[in-house]
Motif scaffolding. Structure first.
Motif, PDB file in Angstrom:
ATOM      1  N   SER A 195       0.833  -1.204   0.000  1.00 31.68           N
ATOM      2  CA  SER A 195       0.000   0.000   0.000  1.00 31.68           C
ATOM      3  C   SER A 195       0.867   1.254   0.000  1.00 31.68           C
ATOM      4  O   SER A 195       0.558   2.244  -0.694  1.00 31.68           O
ATOM      5  CB  SER A 195      -0.926   0.004   1.224  1.00 31.68           C
ATOM      6  OG  SER A 195      -1.817  -1.091   1.170  1.00 31.68           O
ATOM      7  N   ASN A 196       1.989   1.201   0.734  1.00 28.20           N
ATOM      8  CA  ASN A 196       2.865   2.368   0.829  1.00 28.20           C
ATOM      9  C   ASN A 196       3.558   2.699  -0.487  1.00 28.20           C
ATOM     10  O   ASN A 196       3.918   3.855  -0.722  1.00 28.20           O
ATOM     11  CB  ASN A 196       3.931   2.137   1.910  1.00 28.20           C
ATOM     12  CG  ASN A 196       3.350   2.125   3.310  1.00 28.20           C
ATOM     13  OD1 ASN A 196       2.231   2.589   3.537  1.00 28.20           O
ATOM     14  ND2 ASN A 196       4.098   1.582   4.263  1.00 28.20           N
ATOM     15  N   PRO A 253      -2.322  -0.434  -3.313  1.00 26.57           N
ATOM     16  CA  PRO A 253      -3.164  -0.542  -2.104  1.00 26.57           C
ATOM     17  C   PRO A 253      -3.965  -1.841  -2.038  1.00 26.57           C
ATOM     18  O   PRO A 253      -4.534  -2.293  -3.032  1.00 26.57           O
ATOM     19  CB  PRO A 253      -4.095   0.666  -2.228  1.00 26.57           C
ATOM     20  CG  PRO A 253      -4.114   0.992  -3.688  1.00 26.57           C
ATOM     21  CD  PRO A 253      -2.762   0.655  -4.199  1.00 26.57           C
ATOM     22  N   VAL A 254      -3.951  -2.440  -0.859  1.00 29.25           N
ATOM     23  CA  VAL A 254      -4.738  -3.638  -0.562  1.00 29.25           C
ATOM     24  C   VAL A 254      -5.276  -3.516   0.856  1.00 29.25           C
ATOM     25  O   VAL A 254      -4.797  -2.702   1.656  1.00 29.25           O
ATOM     26  CB  VAL A 254      -3.882  -4.927  -0.674  1.00 29.25           C
ATOM     27  CG1 VAL A 254      -3.426  -5.167  -2.089  1.00 29.25           C
ATOM     28  CG2 VAL A 254      -2.690  -4.866   0.270  1.00 29.25           C
ATOM     29  N   ALA A 255      -6.264  -4.333   1.165  1.00 32.00           N
ATOM     30  CA  ALA A 255      -6.776  -4.388   2.531  1.00 32.00           C
ATOM     31  C   ALA A 255      -5.705  -4.985   3.440  1.00 32.00           C
ATOM     32  O   ALA A 255      -5.144  -6.037   3.136  1.00 32.00           O
ATOM     33  CB  ALA A 255      -8.048  -5.230   2.584  1.00 32.00           C
ATOM     34  N   VAL A 256      -5.401  -4.298   4.538  1.00 32.10           N
ATOM     35  CA  VAL A 256      -4.380  -4.771   5.478  1.00 32.10           C
ATOM     36  C   VAL A 256      -5.083  -5.600   6.555  1.00 32.10           C
ATOM     37  O   VAL A 256      -5.505  -5.090   7.588  1.00 32.10           O
ATOM     38  CB  VAL A 256      -3.607  -3.592   6.101  1.00 32.10           C
ATOM     39  CG1 VAL A 256      -2.525  -4.102   7.056  1.00 32.10           C
ATOM     40  CG2 VAL A 256      -2.985  -2.729   5.006  1.00 32.10           C
ATOM     41  N   ASN A 257      -5.217  -6.888   6.262  1.00 29.12           N
ATOM     42  CA  ASN A 257      -5.978  -7.769   7.145  1.00 29.12           C
ATOM     43  C   ASN A 257      -5.210  -9.011   7.588  1.00 29.12           C
ATOM     44  O   ASN A 257      -5.748  -9.882   8.286  1.00 29.12           O
ATOM     45  CB  ASN A 257      -7.283  -8.198   6.469  1.00 29.12           C
ATOM     46  CG  ASN A 257      -7.053  -8.855   5.109  1.00 29.12           C
ATOM     47  OD1 ASN A 257      -5.932  -9.269   4.793  1.00 29.12           O
ATOM     48  ND2 ASN A 257      -8.106  -8.937   4.301  1.00 29.12           N
ATOM     49  N   ALA A 310      -1.821  -7.683  -6.287  1.00 28.21           N
ATOM     50  CA  ALA A 310      -0.976  -6.510  -6.030  1.00 28.21           C
ATOM     51  C   ALA A 310       0.500  -6.896  -6.072  1.00 28.21           C
ATOM     52  O   ALA A 310       1.335  -6.141  -6.594  1.00 28.21           O
ATOM     53  CB  ALA A 310      -1.328  -5.905  -4.678  1.00 28.21           C
ATOM     54  N   VAL A 311       0.830  -8.061  -5.547  1.00 31.59           N
ATOM     55  CA  VAL A 311       2.216  -8.532  -5.581  1.00 31.59           C
ATOM     56  C   VAL A 311       2.667  -8.713  -7.027  1.00 31.59           C
ATOM     57  O   VAL A 311       3.778  -8.313  -7.400  1.00 31.59           O
ATOM     58  CB  VAL A 311       2.360  -9.853  -4.796  1.00 31.59           C
ATOM     59  CG1 VAL A 311       3.741 -10.472  -5.044  1.00 31.59           C
ATOM     60  CG2 VAL A 311       2.154  -9.612  -3.308  1.00 31.59           C
ATOM     61  N   LYS A 336      12.889  -7.974  -0.211  1.00 31.46           N
ATOM     62  CA  LYS A 336      13.948  -6.975  -0.192  1.00 31.46           C
ATOM     63  C   LYS A 336      13.510  -5.696  -0.899  1.00 31.46           C
ATOM     64  O   LYS A 336      13.718  -4.588  -0.386  1.00 31.46           O
ATOM     65  CB  LYS A 336      15.194  -7.552  -0.864  1.00 31.46           C
ATOM     66  CG  LYS A 336      16.372  -6.582  -0.924  1.00 31.46           C
ATOM     67  CD  LYS A 336      17.583  -7.226  -1.598  1.00 31.46           C
ATOM     68  CE  LYS A 336      18.747  -6.243  -1.673  1.00 31.46           C
ATOM     69  NZ  LYS A 336      19.935  -6.871  -2.335  1.00 31.46           N
ATOM     70  N   LEU A 337      12.877  -5.846  -2.063  1.00 31.68           N
ATOM     71  CA  LEU A 337      12.468  -4.664  -2.814  1.00 31.68           C
ATOM     72  C   LEU A 337      11.293  -3.932  -2.170  1.00 31.68           C
ATOM     73  O   LEU A 337      11.091  -2.736  -2.406  1.00 31.68           O
ATOM     74  CB  LEU A 337      12.132  -5.060  -4.257  1.00 31.68           C
ATOM     75  CG  LEU A 337      13.343  -5.538  -5.082  1.00 31.68           C
ATOM     76  CD1 LEU A 337      12.898  -5.982  -6.466  1.00 31.68           C
ATOM     77  CD2 LEU A 337      14.400  -4.443  -5.194  1.00 31.68           C
ATOM     78  N   LEU A 338      10.529  -4.655  -1.360  1.00 29.33           N
ATOM     79  CA  LEU A 338       9.476  -4.000  -0.578  1.00 29.33           C
ATOM     80  C   LEU A 338      10.034  -3.294   0.667  1.00 29.33           C
ATOM     81  O   LEU A 338       9.324  -2.548   1.335  1.00 29.33           O
ATOM     82  CB  LEU A 338       8.423  -5.012  -0.147  1.00 29.33           C
ATOM     83  CG  LEU A 338       7.392  -5.445  -1.193  1.00 29.33           C
ATOM     84  CD1 LEU A 338       6.576  -6.611  -0.690  1.00 29.33           C
ATOM     85  CD2 LEU A 338       6.481  -4.275  -1.570  1.00 29.33           C
ATOM     86  N   GLY A 339      11.289  -3.583   0.959  1.00 28.40           N
ATOM     87  CA  GLY A 339      11.912  -2.971   2.125  1.00 28.40           C
ATOM     88  C   GLY A 339      11.607  -3.686   3.422  1.00 28.40           C
ATOM     89  O   GLY A 339      11.654  -3.085   4.505  1.00 28.40           O
TER      90      GLY A 339
END
Length: 279
Positions: free
Chosen positions: A232-233, A237-241, A251-252, A273-276
């Motif tokens: 999302s950052n 954006p996706v539901a954070v559940n 989304a991935v 890694k690329l997502l941090g």
């Protein structure tokens, strides 16, 4: 970690070829083969009459039909000689082991006079055994569906009660494993042990690939929540559940495509890694 190439170099220097050095990698390949084709290889070390040295290079696996033919031969021999044991020198050989033999043969044919290219040995099909006390067991094996290779390789017996393309499956298993643990250097999973696949094999750790965390559809928990937050950052954006659902996978995939990764929707080391995200 010692690589397969480094192990081969050491074997040539030491004048001692021991394919058991890749036993860790071999175990992973066998497990992956049985994942790609459920139950294609079955263990036979507990058959009555089998004498196993426990040597690292021994993979006591056969296809089901060959195992049953071996069981019948053992039963016949023991019925005639109750104390008789069959000593196995070699059975199933993984593509990693065959690669070692072939590489040494190419480099130093005095050390290994003959070896088939990986993907072409019937030891890789789970249809062959090398029997140390072959003269004793030969009549019982021949009477129960096994064939003898002959005087050029007298310890070698093979069976035709099974698929003859399992060696190709072994190559696919290795290629699949390589791609799982090296998502940015993928190889085509085609069962062909060509130069590219051979080069990848040379770089493999002899103990097998390190276990890594891979998050995929259906998983849940705190790490999935972090994946969703980071997606999302960065604009997906996706539901954070905390549930790795279809929306999260989609989304991935979009994120992986943007980053130039293999877009399979699984979150492995490179995607993390690329997502941090550090675990």
């Amino acid at each position: 970690m010692t690589t397969v190439k480094e192990a081969i170099e050491a074997m040539i220097r030491e004048r001692n070829v021991e394919t058991g050095r890749v036993s860790g990698l071999s175990r992973q390949i066998i497990a992956q083969m049985n994942t790609l084709q459920t139950g294609i290889l079955v263990n036979f070390e507990n058959l009555p009459g089998i004498n196993s040295s426990g040597a690292a290079h021994l993979n006591l696996y056969l296809q089901t039909g060959a195992k049953e033919a071996l069981r019948a031969a053992l039963r016949s021999g023991i019925a005639q000689q109750p104390s008789l044991k069959m000593t196995i020198n070699s059975a199933f050989r993984t593509v990693a082991q065959q690669h070692i033999l072939y590489r040494v043969y190419q480099r130093d044919p005095k050390l290994i006079p003959l070896a088939a290219k990986p993907g072409n040995s019937n030891h890789e099909d789970g249809l062959a055994i090398d029997v140390n006390n072959y003269n004793v067991w030969k009549p019982y094996l021949l009477a129960n569906g096994w064939q003898w290779l002959g005087g050029n390789d007298p310890v070698h017996f093979f069976n035709t009660n099974g698929r003859d393309d399992v060696s190709t499956l072994g190559v696919k298993a290795f290629q699949s494993l390589w791609n799982r643990y090296n998502p940015t250097e993928r190889v085509t999973v085609d069962g062909n042990f060509g130069d590219q696949t051979a080069a990848k094999m040379d770089r493999c750790p002899i103990g097998g690939f390190a276990v890594v965390n891979v998050f995929r559809l259906g998983d849940n928990g705190a790490v999935v929540t972090r994946i969703q937050q980071h997606l999302s950052n960065v604009g997906f954006p996706v539901a954070v559940n905390g549930l790795f659902d279809r929306q999260t996978k989609d989304a991935v995939i979009k994120f992986q495509l943007k980053q130039g990764l293999a877009a399979d929707g699984d979150v492995g080391p490179m995607t993390l890694k690329l997502l941090g995200i550090k675990l």
